[in-house]
Design a protein around this motif. Structure first.
Motif, mmCIF file in Angstrom:
data_model
loop_
_atom_site.group_PDB
_atom_site.id
_atom_site.type_symbol
_atom_site.label_atom_id
_atom_site.label_comp_id
_atom_site.label_asym_id
_atom_site.label_seq_id
_atom_site.Cartn_x
_atom_site.Cartn_y
_atom_site.Cartn_z
ATOM 1 N N LEU A 12 0.830 -1.207 0.000
ATOM 2 C CA LEU A 12 0.000 0.000 0.000
ATOM 3 C C LEU A 12 0.866 1.259 0.000
ATOM 4 O O LEU A 12 0.633 2.191 -0.780
ATOM 5 C CB LEU A 12 -0.923 0.001 1.221
ATOM 6 C CG LEU A 12 -2.043 -1.048 1.232
ATOM 7 C CD1 LEU A 12 -2.740 -1.075 2.586
ATOM 8 C CD2 LEU A 12 -3.059 -0.788 0.120
ATOM 9 N N VAL A 13 1.878 1.271 0.849
ATOM 10 C CA VAL A 13 2.760 2.436 0.965
ATOM 11 C C VAL A 13 3.510 2.686 -0.347
ATOM 12 O O VAL A 13 3.674 3.831 -0.778
ATOM 13 C CB VAL A 13 3.751 2.243 2.132
ATOM 14 C CG1 VAL A 13 4.836 3.314 2.112
ATOM 15 C CG2 VAL A 13 3.011 2.273 3.465
ATOM 16 N N GLU A 16 1.882 -0.130 -4.891
ATOM 17 C CA GLU A 16 1.835 -1.287 -5.795
ATOM 18 C C GLU A 16 0.391 -1.718 -6.022
ATOM 19 O O GLU A 16 0.068 -2.369 -7.027
ATOM 20 C CB GLU A 16 2.639 -2.445 -5.202
ATOM 21 C CG GLU A 16 4.131 -2.161 -5.052
ATOM 22 C CD GLU A 16 4.842 -3.225 -4.234
ATOM 23 O OE1 GLU A 16 4.377 -4.393 -4.260
ATOM 24 O OE2 GLU A 16 5.835 -2.901 -3.562
ATOM 25 N N ILE A 17 -0.482 -1.400 -5.065
ATOM 26 C CA ILE A 17 -1.903 -1.700 -5.166
ATOM 27 C C ILE A 17 -2.647 -0.653 -4.352
ATOM 28 O O ILE A 17 -2.126 -0.153 -3.347
ATOM 29 C CB ILE A 17 -2.205 -3.130 -4.623
ATOM 30 C CG1 ILE A 17 -3.659 -3.530 -4.905
ATOM 31 C CG2 ILE A 17 -1.882 -3.240 -3.140
ATOM 32 C CD1 ILE A 17 -3.961 -4.980 -4.587
ATOM 33 N N THR A 18 -3.835 -0.277 -4.791
ATOM 34 C CA THR A 18 -4.635 0.638 -3.975
ATOM 35 C C THR A 18 -5.392 -0.179 -2.932
ATOM 36 O O THR A 18 -5.631 -1.376 -3.121
ATOM 37 C CB THR A 18 -5.647 1.432 -4.821
ATOM 38 O OG1 THR A 18 -6.642 0.516 -5.329
ATOM 39 C CG2 THR A 18 -4.965 2.154 -5.975
ATOM 40 N N CYS A 19 -5.780 0.479 -1.877
ATOM 41 C CA CYS A 19 -6.533 -0.222 -0.835
ATOM 42 C C CYS A 19 -7.888 -0.682 -1.380
ATOM 43 O O CYS A 19 -8.364 -1.773 -1.048
ATOM 44 C CB CYS A 19 -6.738 0.703 0.375
ATOM 45 S SG CYS A 19 -7.376 -0.148 1.815
ATOM 46 N N LYS A 59 -2.466 11.765 -0.684
ATOM 47 C CA LYS A 59 -2.064 13.076 -0.159
ATOM 48 C C LYS A 59 -0.675 13.047 0.470
ATOM 49 O O LYS A 59 -0.183 14.068 0.946
ATOM 50 C CB LYS A 59 -3.075 13.550 0.876
ATOM 51 C CG LYS A 59 -4.440 13.897 0.292
ATOM 52 C CD LYS A 59 -5.439 14.207 1.403
ATOM 53 C CE LYS A 59 -6.831 14.464 0.827
ATOM 54 N NZ LYS A 59 -7.834 14.622 1.901
ATOM 55 N N GLY A 60 -0.075 11.857 0.493
ATOM 56 C CA GLY A 60 1.252 11.728 1.083
ATOM 57 C C GLY A 60 1.244 11.598 2.594
ATOM 58 O O GLY A 60 2.292 11.684 3.243
ATOM 59 N N THR A 61 0.064 11.369 3.165
ATOM 60 C CA THR A 61 -0.041 11.192 4.617
ATOM 61 C C THR A 61 0.366 9.757 4.985
ATOM 62 O O THR A 61 -0.047 8.799 4.319
ATOM 63 C CB THR A 61 -1.489 11.442 5.096
ATOM 64 O OG1 THR A 61 -1.918 12.708 4.621
ATOM 65 C CG2 THR A 61 -1.587 11.385 6.610
#
Length: 466
Positions: A12-13, A16-19, A59-61
């Motif tokens: 996720l970080v 490689e794949i969206t949640c 958003k980079g959070t």
């Protein structure tokens, strides 16, 4: 196996794949699965939560370790606004008005619930066949039972439908299905995790327990759920178990096992042989192994079921269709209660209620119930003595391999006896972990009360030698 939580978190970080993709993939697997593990999907909720995780990442959070991790929930836990059926006719249309403490802690950490999982009705069973949703099928061989009562939870983890699942263990209901499906399953020390929002079966031994594919994932989930809760007076504040703390097992010098478990005529010859081979491998690493005396299996099973049936008769007395549940009207109030309970409870639940009311009734309570309480005290005292001699107790999870679907329903006594090696540790309220090694249905690792960390340490040790 490596930590699935860490693996998915990194995916996720790294984007490689969206949640949302991750959650949808798992939901699709759950929808099409043929193992009868699903009571209800939480797809709308899961996808809403997944979108929030994706928004944070875009958003980079930074996100927490459990944020976006899909998990399953045995269908005996309250989750506000969702069906909580306990796999029963009585509650098949019941929706939770609140959320269980343990589940809320996971939600607060960002984990995403996908499914309410099939189980024995009200936790009454050792095979996940006593359910209105159809028998749960074993992950390895679908002709065999998935184990119970947390069968759906164990199978979902084994089949990678969920990253982890939350089961409930009263007399082995996390450990036994974990063993049947070759995954890890922990019954923590009684009181480490709040029972608030878990439908009560036997309140003195009910435990919230995680099921996962790695020791690290068990550790992570255990830490999140642990802690004192004002809504459950049996809970206590516990110390966090760190990753590094469970990597070193040098403090474990002695291991014990109950010789009567292994010398029993009831144990499968291959499970016995594999267990003794595991003992020899432990000895070869310089650990002292002691054979311990313990109560006979029949005594443990009869003590456990005497107390568990008494407690479930008391706990389920509130379910009469008045405040919630599938009420069936009859000619008068008394008949309405009787018909509602008779028609809506499973045969196994009715068997346990009748048995419980019998042992609590006048003329029997002194002879049976109080004797059961005295035996439980003796069992706890025996454990205290044993843990003065050894650091860990090792045992098979079950005396036999999983039966074929249908066999347990024909022979309830055989089903009760399948719990012979798990119920003693429940009566002692001890931390006990099933590991998928050592025998066909795994091994159980047990330590003294509040020594959950030691159990995980020894599990890591066994992972490297078996």
């Amino acid at each position: 196996m490596e930590s699935q939580i860490h693996k998915v978190h990194q995916q996720l970080v790294n984007k490689e794949i969206t949640c949302t993709e991750l959650v949808q993939q798992r939901l699709d697997l759950l929808k099409t699965n043929t193992h009868n593990t699903v009571n209800s999907l939480l797809d709308t909720l899961a996808l809403e939560l997944a979108k929030k995780v994706d928004d944070k990442i875009s958003k980079g959070t930074s996100i927490g370790l459990l944020e976006g991790i899909p998990f399953g929930i045995k269908d005996v836990y309250m989750v506000q606004g969702t069906y909580t059926t306990a796999s029963s006719d009585l509650l098949k249309n019941y929706k939770s008005a609140y959320t269980a403490t343990a589940i809320q802690k996971l939600l607060d950490a960002g984990a995403i619930p996908l499914v309410k999982e099939n189980c024995d009705s009200f936790g009454h069973g050792s095979s996940s066949e006593n359910t209105i949703f159809g028998a749960v099928k074993n992950a390895i061989n679908p002709e065999l039972v998935g184990g119970g009562s947390s069968g759906g939870s164990a199978v979902n983890v084994a089949k990678d439908f969920t990253v982890f699942s939350i089961g409930g263990d009263t007399g082995g209901s996390v450990r036994q299905p974990a063993g049947y499906n070759n995954v890890y399953g922990l019954k923590p020390t009684y009181g480490r995790i709040s029972r608030y929002g878990l439908m009560a079966y036997a309140s003195s031994t009910d435990c919230v327990g995680p099921i996962a594919k790695s020791i690290e994932d068990i550790r992570i989930v255990l830490n999140i759920m642990s802690g004192k809760d004002v809504k459950d007076q049996t809970t206590y504040a516990s110390t966090e178990i760190t990753h590094d703390a469970i990597l070193c097992s040098d403090t474990i010098k002695t291991v014990g096992y109950f010789k009567n478990f292994i010398e029993s005529d009831a144990i499968d010859s291959q499970i016995k042989s594999d267990f003794l081979e595991s003992i020899e491998k432990i000895k070869a690493k310089g650990i002292e192994v002691k054979a311990l005396d313990f109560f006979e299996s029949n005594t443990l099973v009869s003590t456990y079921y005497t107390l568990a049936m008494a407690e479930t008769a008391s706990n389920l007395s509130r379910l009469d269709g008045t405040n919630y549940g599938n009420r069936i009207e009859s000619e008068n109030l008394k008949e309405t209660y009787a018909v509602t309970r008779s028609e809506n409870f499973s045969e196994e639940t009715k068997r346990r209620i009748v048995g419980g009311n019998q042992v609590l009734s006048q003329g029997f309570s002194d002879e049976i119930y109080l004797k059961g309480l005295a035996l439980r005290d003796s069992i706890s005292e025996n454990f205290e003595k044993d843990f003065n001699e050894v650091d860990i107790i090792l045992s098979p999870v079950t005396p036999n391999t999983p039966p074929k679907i249908g066999d347990s329903l024909k022979d309830p006594l055989a089903m009760y006896l399948s719990d012979a090696y798990t119920v003693g540790f429940s009566l002692g309220q001890l931390p006990t972990l099933t590991v998928p090694q050592g025998t066909a249905t795994g091994l159980q690792i047990t330590a003294a009360k509040n020594n959950d960390e030691l159990v995980l340490k020894f599990a890591n040790f066994l992972k490297d030698i078996l």
